[in-house]
Write an enzyme that holds these catalytic residues in place. Structure first.
Site, PDB file in Angstrom:
ATOM      1  N   TRP A 266       0.826  -1.211   0.000  1.00  0.00           N
ATOM      2  CA  TRP A 266       0.000   0.000   0.000  1.00  0.00           C
ATOM      3  C   TRP A 266       0.858   1.259   0.000  1.00  0.00           C
ATOM      4  O   TRP A 266       0.357   2.347  -0.229  1.00  0.00           O
ATOM      5  CB  TRP A 266      -0.950   0.002   1.198  1.00  0.00           C
ATOM      6  CG  TRP A 266      -0.320  -0.409   2.483  1.00  0.00           C
ATOM      7  CD1 TRP A 266       0.332   0.404   3.364  1.00  0.00           C
ATOM      8  CD2 TRP A 266      -0.298  -1.728   3.037  1.00  0.00           C
ATOM      9  NE1 TRP A 266       0.768  -0.324   4.442  1.00  0.00           N
ATOM     10  CE2 TRP A 266       0.388  -1.646   4.273  1.00  0.00           C
ATOM     11  CE3 TRP A 266      -0.796  -2.968   2.616  1.00  0.00           C
ATOM     12  CZ2 TRP A 266       0.609  -2.754   5.092  1.00  0.00           C
ATOM     13  CZ3 TRP A 266      -0.581  -4.069   3.436  1.00  0.00           C
ATOM     14  CH2 TRP A 266       0.110  -3.973   4.652  1.00  0.00           C
ATOM     15  N   ARG A 267       2.151   1.112   0.265  1.00  0.00           N
ATOM     16  CA  ARG A 267       3.009   2.295   0.264  1.00  0.00           C
ATOM     17  C   ARG A 267       3.444   2.665  -1.144  1.00  0.00           C
ATOM     18  O   ARG A 267       3.931   3.767  -1.377  1.00  0.00           O
ATOM     19  CB  ARG A 267       4.243   2.060   1.140  1.00  0.00           C
ATOM     20  CG  ARG A 267       3.883   2.075   2.606  1.00  0.00           C
ATOM     21  CD  ARG A 267       5.098   1.955   3.495  1.00  0.00           C
ATOM     22  NE  ARG A 267       4.695   2.085   4.884  1.00  0.00           N
ATOM     23  CZ  ARG A 267       5.388   1.614   5.903  1.00  0.00           C
ATOM     24  NH1 ARG A 267       6.524   0.977   5.688  1.00  0.00           N
ATOM     25  NH2 ARG A 267       4.965   1.768   7.135  1.00  0.00           N
TER      26      ARG A 267
ATOM     27  N   GLU B  66      -5.868   0.471   5.412  1.00  0.00           N
ATOM     28  CA  GLU B  66      -6.072   1.019   6.751  1.00  0.00           C
ATOM     29  C   GLU B  66      -7.125   0.231   7.527  1.00  0.00           C
ATOM     30  O   GLU B  66      -6.979  -0.013   8.718  1.00  0.00           O
ATOM     31  CB  GLU B  66      -6.476   2.492   6.672  1.00  0.00           C
ATOM     32  CG  GLU B  66      -5.343   3.415   6.238  1.00  0.00           C
ATOM     33  CD  GLU B  66      -4.139   3.337   7.173  1.00  0.00           C
ATOM     34  OE1 GLU B  66      -4.294   2.914   8.330  1.00  0.00           O
ATOM     35  OE2 GLU B  66      -3.030   3.699   6.736  1.00  0.00           O
TER      36      GLU B  66
ATOM     37  N   GLN C  53      -6.156  -3.157  14.299  1.00  0.00           N
ATOM     38  CA  GLN C  53      -5.984  -4.228  15.289  1.00  0.00           C
ATOM     39  C   GLN C  53      -5.417  -5.505  14.684  1.00  0.00           C
ATOM     40  O   GLN C  53      -5.640  -6.598  15.202  1.00  0.00           O
ATOM     41  CB  GLN C  53      -7.330  -4.546  15.969  1.00  0.00           C
ATOM     42  CG  GLN C  53      -7.935  -3.373  16.682  1.00  0.00           C
ATOM     43  CD  GLN C  53      -7.183  -3.025  17.937  1.00  0.00           C
ATOM     44  OE1 GLN C  53      -7.289  -3.695  18.938  1.00  0.00           O
ATOM     45  NE2 GLN C  53      -6.381  -1.966  17.883  1.00  0.00           N
ATOM     46  N   THR C  54      -4.716  -5.380  13.572  1.00  0.00           N
ATOM     47  CA  THR C  54      -4.247  -6.568  12.864  1.00  0.00           C
ATOM     48  C   THR C  54      -2.816  -6.351  12.369  1.00  0.00           C
ATOM     49  O   THR C  54      -2.486  -5.272  11.879  1.00  0.00           O
ATOM     50  CB  THR C  54      -5.171  -6.874  11.667  1.00  0.00           C
ATOM     51  OG1 THR C  54      -6.521  -6.874  12.125  1.00  0.00           O
ATOM     52  CG2 THR C  54      -4.847  -8.223  11.055  1.00  0.00           C
TER      53      THR C  54
ATOM     54  N   GLY D  27     -10.898 -11.760  10.852  1.00  0.00           N
ATOM     55  CA  GLY D  27     -11.456 -11.326  12.117  1.00  0.00           C
ATOM     56  C   GLY D  27     -12.112  -9.952  12.062  1.00  0.00           C
ATOM     57  O   GLY D  27     -11.982  -9.233  11.065  1.00  0.00           O
ATOM     58  N   TYR D  28     -12.816  -9.597  13.123  1.00  0.00           N
ATOM     59  CA  TYR D  28     -13.525  -8.321  13.199  1.00  0.00           C
ATOM     60  C   TYR D  28     -14.316  -8.086  11.912  1.00  0.00           C
ATOM     61  O   TYR D  28     -14.036  -7.158  11.146  1.00  0.00           O
ATOM     62  CB  TYR D  28     -12.552  -7.173  13.455  1.00  0.00           C
ATOM     63  CG  TYR D  28     -12.037  -7.124  14.877  1.00  0.00           C
ATOM     64  CD1 TYR D  28     -12.891  -7.342  15.945  1.00  0.00           C
ATOM     65  CD2 TYR D  28     -10.714  -6.861  15.147  1.00  0.00           C
ATOM     66  CE1 TYR D  28     -12.429  -7.292  17.247  1.00  0.00           C
ATOM     67  CE2 TYR D  28     -10.240  -6.807  16.439  1.00  0.00           C
ATOM     68  CZ  TYR D  28     -11.099  -7.029  17.491  1.00  0.00           C
ATOM     69  OH  TYR D  28     -10.633  -6.971  18.777  1.00  0.00           O
TER      70      TYR D  28
ATOM     71  N   TYR E  58      -9.127   7.666  13.660  1.00  0.00           N
ATOM     72  CA  TYR E  58      -7.818   7.278  13.145  1.00  0.00           C
ATOM     73  C   TYR E  58      -7.840   7.102  11.625  1.00  0.00           C
ATOM     74  O   TYR E  58      -7.012   7.667  10.902  1.00  0.00           O
ATOM     75  CB  TYR E  58      -7.321   5.981  13.789  1.00  0.00           C
ATOM     76  CG  TYR E  58      -6.210   5.392  12.947  1.00  0.00           C
ATOM     77  CD1 TYR E  58      -4.937   5.948  12.996  1.00  0.00           C
ATOM     78  CD2 TYR E  58      -6.453   4.366  12.031  1.00  0.00           C
ATOM     79  CE1 TYR E  58      -3.926   5.483  12.172  1.00  0.00           C
ATOM     80  CE2 TYR E  58      -5.457   3.897  11.208  1.00  0.00           C
ATOM     81  CZ  TYR E  58      -4.203   4.456  11.283  1.00  0.00           C
ATOM     82  OH  TYR E  58      -3.218   4.025  10.449  1.00  0.00           O
TER      83      TYR E  58
ATOM     84  N   ASP F  87      -2.895   6.421  16.595  1.00  0.00           N
ATOM     85  CA  ASP F  87      -3.222   5.004  16.762  1.00  0.00           C
ATOM     86  C   ASP F  87      -2.411   4.461  17.944  1.00  0.00           C
ATOM     87  O   ASP F  87      -1.757   5.217  18.663  1.00  0.00           O
ATOM     88  CB  ASP F  87      -2.904   4.240  15.478  1.00  0.00           C
ATOM     89  CG  ASP F  87      -1.411   4.085  15.300  1.00  0.00           C
ATOM     90  OD1 ASP F  87      -0.675   4.959  15.786  1.00  0.00           O
ATOM     91  OD2 ASP F  87      -0.971   3.097  14.698  1.00  0.00           O
TER      92      ASP F  87
ATOM     93  N   CYS G 225      17.081   3.827  17.904  1.00  0.00           N
ATOM     94  CA  CYS G 225      16.013   4.800  17.653  1.00  0.00           C
ATOM     95  C   CYS G 225      16.568   6.114  17.094  1.00  0.00           C
ATOM     96  O   CYS G 225      17.468   6.704  17.682  1.00  0.00           O
ATOM     97  CB  CYS G 225      15.227   5.082  18.939  1.00  0.00           C
ATOM     98  SG  CYS G 225      13.911   6.287  18.709  1.00  0.00           S
TER      99      CYS G 225
ATOM    100  N   CYS H 226      13.789  11.713  23.509  1.00  0.00           N
ATOM    101  CA  CYS H 226      12.900  10.854  24.284  1.00  0.00           C
ATOM    102  C   CYS H 226      13.149  10.969  25.788  1.00  0.00           C
ATOM    103  O   CYS H 226      14.160  10.515  26.301  1.00  0.00           O
ATOM    104  CB  CYS H 226      13.056   9.390  23.845  1.00  0.00           C
ATOM    105  SG  CYS H 226      11.885   8.282  24.652  1.00  0.00           S
TER     106      CYS H 226
END
Length: 370
Positions: free
Chosen positions: A22-23, A35, A40-41, A79-80, A118, A136, A200, A206
């Site tokens: 998708w990018r 999206e 949740q996946t 799912g969902y 979101y 998110d 990072c 941070c």
DNA sequence: CATACGTGGGA
DNA sequence: TTCCCAAGTAT
């Protein structure tokens, strides 16, 4: 300061981002599908579903023209399932009310079922370049660590405060890449359990990492333990066909097909002996009441267990013969040859039963005399 | 604001 | 085995 942070993050993202299908697309529909599937996946789980979905439904028009059953069939196992039903409904709404063009503003996107705060922000920023920040699970975790946020990130207040922070940090004109960079950081570096702080790109900003508090952020409250539910499931045979019911659109596995079942009184903890034999009688009585079918229970086929998010299920599956009565009541029902079951979308337990029947297909062939 | 909604994988 | 989590949304 802000520009330096965004610059470091963007620079890291350009060189270190994962290559995801998708990018490489600028098609709002493809962004949208990704999206919704990613809600949740995990990315690895979505990948094969994403490819198959776009092959079958390459455009919003093709999705709108399909049936909900086709959409659910492509979604089986992800799912969902309200996501698939809502995506399908939303596609039809786009065609009918938006002239087939996916809307580009957050406000309009929010009018589509299945698109919340979101997803609206994600589509608007990634597909249309709108300067809006996403919030998110990844972004919440990253921001909670960056600012050593000690509040509950899932509370209304936490959402609001982190949302303000996210929007303030957003570099105008680069919202799409920046949002994805923040999520990519959360998914690959700033992970929940063991964040890779040494790798990072923004560790110098941070606060939690500098205080050694990265494992203590974000703060969330824990959820209640999962209760246990027990069901008796009937594989009801009639002239070589089996009875299937379609579940209500709302609720668990909505719109999917399932073998008729009844909920059993939950057994006392640890004292499960004798439950299957009682289950057979409960199944007989329950299906007579709910479906109006009279059955005789022949033999136990298998026992299945499955963990959902909020509860755990044990299912006693029985081989049954239809005796009398016509299926009636709330649910849609069909008598189907075992070999046709594959075309009907099911949840994990029922699919498992269907596969079991397919393996023992001979036992379900039509009786020669009929 | 709390709860329901799936599944698979890692610790 | 058990628990927790993973690019949320609807009610």
């Amino acid at each position: 300061m802000l520009a330096a942070f965004a610059g470091a993050l963007l620079n890291w993202y350009q060189s270190q981002q994962r290559s995801l299908p998708w990018r490489s697309s600028s098609d709002p529909y493809q962004i949208w599908v990704s999206e919704v599937m990613l809600q949740q996946t995990r990315v690895e789980t979505v990948l094969p579903y994403y490819a198959r979905w776009l092959e079958r439904f390459p455009t919003v028009d093709s999705l709108a023209a399909a049936s909900q059953q086709e959409a659910l069939a492509m979604w089986e196992g992800l799912g969902y399932y309200s996501r698939a039903r809502n995506l399908h409904r939303a596609a039809q709404k786009v065609v009918k009310e938006f002239g087939g063009r996916i809307p580009s503003t957050v406000a309009e996107l929010r009018m589509l079922p299945g698109i919340g705060a979101y997803t609206a922000a994600a589509i608007a920023s990634i597909a249309f370049g709108v300067d809006v920040a996403v919030l998110d699970g990844n972004v919440k975790r990253v921001l909670a660590r960056l600012f050593n946020y000690s509040g509950d990130v899932k509370s209304a207040r936490g959402e609001k405060e982190l949302s303000m922070l996210a929007q303030r940090l957003l570099p105008p004109g680069q919202a799409g890449d920046y949002n994805q960079a923040l999520m990519e950081l959360g998914a690959t570096i700033c992970t929940p359990r063991t964040p890779a702080c040494p790798r990072c790109p923004v560790r110098e900003w941070c606060q939690a990492q500098q205080l050694g508090l990265q494992h203590a952020r974000p703060v969330t409250r824990k959820r209640a333990p999962a209760p246990r539910r027990v069901f008796a499931v009937g594989v009801i045979r009639k002239r070589g066909r089996v009875l299937l019911t379609q579940r209500a659109d709302d609720g668990l596995l909505g719109g999917l097909w399932a073998f008729p079942s009844v909920s059993l009184i939950e057994a006392e903890t640890g004292a499960s002996s004798g439950a299957p034999s009682n289950a057979a009688l409960d199944l007989q009585r329950g299906l007579r009441q709910s479906l109006g079918v009279c059955i005789s229970v022949q033999a136990p086929l298998q026992t299945l267990s499955h963990a959902y998010t909020h509860f755990r299920v044990t299912a006693y599956v029985f081989d049954c013969d239809w005796l009398a009565g016509q299926p009636q009541g709330q649910l849609r029902v069909k008598w189907l040859p075992v070999s046709w079951l594959v075309r009907y979308p099911m949840g994990k337990i029922d699919r498992s039963i269907a596969r079991h029947l397919a393996r023992t297909h001979a036992a379900y062939a039509p009786h020669p005399g009929l």
